[in-house]
Design an enzyme around this catalytic site. Sequence first.
Site, PDB file in Angstrom:
ATOM      1  N   LYS B 105       1.037  -1.026  -0.148  1.00 37.92           N
ATOM      2  CA  LYS B 105       0.026  -0.086  -0.123  1.00 37.92           C
ATOM      3  C   LYS B 105       1.033   1.161  -0.022  1.00 37.92           C
ATOM      4  CE  LYS B 105      -3.939   2.033   2.794  1.00 37.92           C
ATOM      5  NZ  LYS B 105      -4.539   1.601   3.940  1.00 37.92           N
ATOM      6  N   SER B 180      -9.573   1.589   3.123  1.00 42.98           N
ATOM      7  CA  SER B 180      -8.694   2.306   2.143  1.00 42.98           C
ATOM      8  C   SER B 180      -7.629   1.215   1.397  1.00 42.98           C
ATOM      9  CB  SER B 180      -7.897   3.519   3.144  1.00 42.98           C
ATOM     10  OG  SER B 180      -7.215   2.852   4.070  1.00 42.98           O
ATOM     11  N   SER B 204      -9.695  -0.906   7.422  1.00 41.98           N
ATOM     12  CA  SER B 204      -9.234  -0.574   6.004  1.00 41.98           C
ATOM     13  C   SER B 204      -8.409  -1.726   5.448  1.00 41.98           C
ATOM     14  CB  SER B 204      -8.142   0.461   6.002  1.00 41.98           C
ATOM     15  OG  SER B 204      -8.786   1.659   6.046  1.00 41.98           O
TER      16      SER B 204
END
Lengths: 96, 517
Positions: B105, B180, B204
């Site tokens: 990420k 996210s 997330s």
Amino acid sequence: MNKISKQEVEHVAKLARLHLTEEEAERYTRDLNDILKFAAQLDEVDTSNVKPTSHAFDVRNVMREDVNRPSVSNEEALKNAPDQEEGQFKVPAVFE
Amino acid sequence: MLLTKKRVSLKYQPYLNNERKGETKVSLFDKRLSELHDDLKKKELSVTDLTVASLARIREVDKKVQATLLVDEEAAMEQAKALDERLAKGTEELGLLFGLPAGLKDNMVTKGLKTTCASKLLSNYDPIYDGTVSQKLKEADALVFAKLNMDEFAMGGSNENSSFYPTRNPWNLDYVPGGSSGGSAAAMAAREFYFTLGSDTGGSIRQPAAFCGVVGLKPTYGRVSRFGLVAYASSLDQIGPITKNVEDAAYVLQAISGHDGMDSTSADVEVPDFLSALTGDVKGLRIAVPKELIGEGISTEVRDAVLAALKQLESMGATWSEVSMPHTKYAVPAYYLLASSEASSNLARFDGVRYGVRADNAENLLDLYMESRSQGFGPEVKRRIMLGTYALSSGYYDAFYKKAQQMRTLIIQDFQEIYENFDVILHPTTPSTAFKIGEKIDDPIQMFVEDICTVTVNLAGLPAISVPCGFSKEGLPIGMQLVGKAFDEGTILRVAHAYEQAVNLSPKKPELGKGEA
């Protein structure tokens, strides 16, 4: 329940170092009022005798030995600087 | 707009050309990481094979899925070559993640790979150091060359808040992948990497894992170092693996866990052998199911899938009872106040002075701060900074921030009471399956309430895993969540693994044909 006015939103934006357009100020006034109304649910619970929690587990200061260690070089530290001069970060004048 | 895709140089081009003539070796992605490790050791497979398959797969599918922000093909091939040379010299001392292409990420700081947090403000940020997790991946001999899309600064649950482009759900491209860590979950579901890492502040990792039909594990707060994770809400953030199955999650967790002197909230506790926890045995296990997270507000399809999973575990010797977590209803507002407050403080560092994109029309220093932040941050980030600034401002602190902290105490107590009599808590990961892109973007509160099944866990710092447990009529994945006691990832991994082995859902893969995009 507190209601937040557009003037307050503009004040908060200033504290947060954000410059809002007229449209954004209106949008965020609406959004923040919705969110604060949503958050007001918390008032249903009496928490007057409840201790606040900042971390789920106990956190304590962690100290290391106060000894010299290698650090980043001046070039590395400035690698991402938008502007620099003589090995330092450069910004516009603080005072007019 | 693709941020940066560094295409492979001529030297390595033949490898990818060969790969493209044939079928992309998707079958490699079906193997467990421990199997791939053995195959490499036996020299039945080379790191170059694994890497070429990953790069070819990214080229093939990522135009549709848009899960990556940066793929440095050249770096990948260079790393593969170096690792293959090491392999040729001997198979002793291979790292746990030897030769495995990983996707991170884009809020994890990586030396030499731009780290943008999917924000315009950081679109040029080129870190001079590796965060601890990136460092640990490299020490374990994984390949670090790709950064994955996300909601800007990890704020959001749909990946629509990426400043660059939204990631799409591989099961149906019209739907969000969640967020996210939407890029990490979608990339895993589309088999672009062998494993990915996400971060979880209020769900997330788990919510996008559920939406994309993969496994997502949020470790106990403090289990994995946050050094080099761009902070959103420091008391809640935690990095964890997103994988195709539970064993892989245990495998990756092993490699990234551990105390770190660079993160003062990192826990100085022993890291157990997570793989050995996967015994397949759930006899006598006591499962608690909070009625607040299985009843009203949960879609029928999701509820039915989770109840079927409970039946399955019951047939394997576990028992379950309904319990109450009376403060669950208040978790979402408490979470948003706390996370936004911490964010407003954490994001103060982005001022256009030391790194990031500086507005070029500033006349003085204050103007520089204001303009750089106003032009650099997207609407959701601004909204949360504003909310947090307000909640922390004098006169409102007690009514909002302190009140939310007190609610946090009560939520932690809800958990403590349950764990006096139970081993794990089980409930859906999300109230419903993935929603359509654009469906909820204009209503922040509707987006917030989606997080009801995940935020309590972050407030209490506990470990939790989302495991696929079925599909909706539309063919979208459903996830169930197992929540464990602090630092007891072993138990949730054991239960998740036993369930997964029994129902054998994980081999199902998206075909990437559905949807308009």
